[in-house]
Motif scaffolding. Structure first.
Motif, mmCIF file in Angstrom:
data_model
loop_
_atom_site.group_PDB
_atom_site.id
_atom_site.type_symbol
_atom_site.label_atom_id
_atom_site.label_comp_id
_atom_site.label_asym_id
_atom_site.label_seq_id
_atom_site.Cartn_x
_atom_site.Cartn_y
_atom_site.Cartn_z
ATOM 1 N N ALA A 1 0.845 -1.188 0.000
ATOM 2 C CA ALA A 1 0.000 0.000 0.000
ATOM 3 C C ALA A 1 0.881 1.239 0.000
ATOM 4 C CB ALA A 1 -0.895 -0.002 1.227
ATOM 5 N N ALA B 1 0.918 3.819 1.751
ATOM 6 C CA ALA B 1 0.504 4.485 2.977
ATOM 7 C C ALA B 1 1.322 5.729 3.271
ATOM 8 C CB ALA B 1 0.603 3.513 4.146
ATOM 9 N N GLY C 1 -3.432 1.221 -3.482
ATOM 10 C CA GLY C 1 -2.206 0.436 -3.418
ATOM 11 C C GLY C 1 -1.562 0.267 -4.781
ATOM 12 N N THR D 1 -4.783 -0.942 2.720
ATOM 13 C CA THR D 1 -3.952 0.196 3.116
ATOM 14 C C THR D 1 -4.004 0.367 4.618
ATOM 15 O OG1 THR D 1 -5.761 1.734 2.803
ATOM 16 C CG2 THR D 1 -4.290 1.399 0.938
#
Length: 96
Positions: free
Chosen positions: A14, A16, A24, A95
């Motif tokens: 992901a 993030a 992602g 995520t």
């Protein structure tokens, strides 16, 4: 006709670290049974809930990339004439 087998390595993670990004990425490398890269293979990513599909072709190094992939469950299919079709099911993109 003799078919060669795909060996498929793929990496998912992901994004993030990006501010407020919830999507992602799925990327990978397609090789044959001798570990040689496979150029020009058709790679299809299908969201198993919605049925939506995205397609890519492997590049000169056998790599592919699906960027900005919505969270969910996916099936990845790799196809090229002269090779058996490779299917990887139950790929989860999450995520956070």
């Amino acid at each position: 006709m003799l078919f060669r087998r795909f060996c498929l390595a793929f990496v998912m993670w992901a994004l993030a670290a990006a501010a407020q990004e919830y999507r992602g990425r799925i990327q990978g490398l397609v090789t044959d049974s001798t570990q040689a890269v496979v150029v020009g293979a058709n790679v299809t990513l299908m969201n198993t809930r919605t049925g939506s599909r995205a397609q890519r072709q492997t590049n000169q190094t056998g790599s592919y990339l699906f960027d900005l992939v919505e969270p969910g469950q996916y099936t990845l299919t790799v196809e090229l004439d002269g090779f058996r079709k490779f299917v990887q099911e139950n790929i989860t993109v999450e995520t956070g």
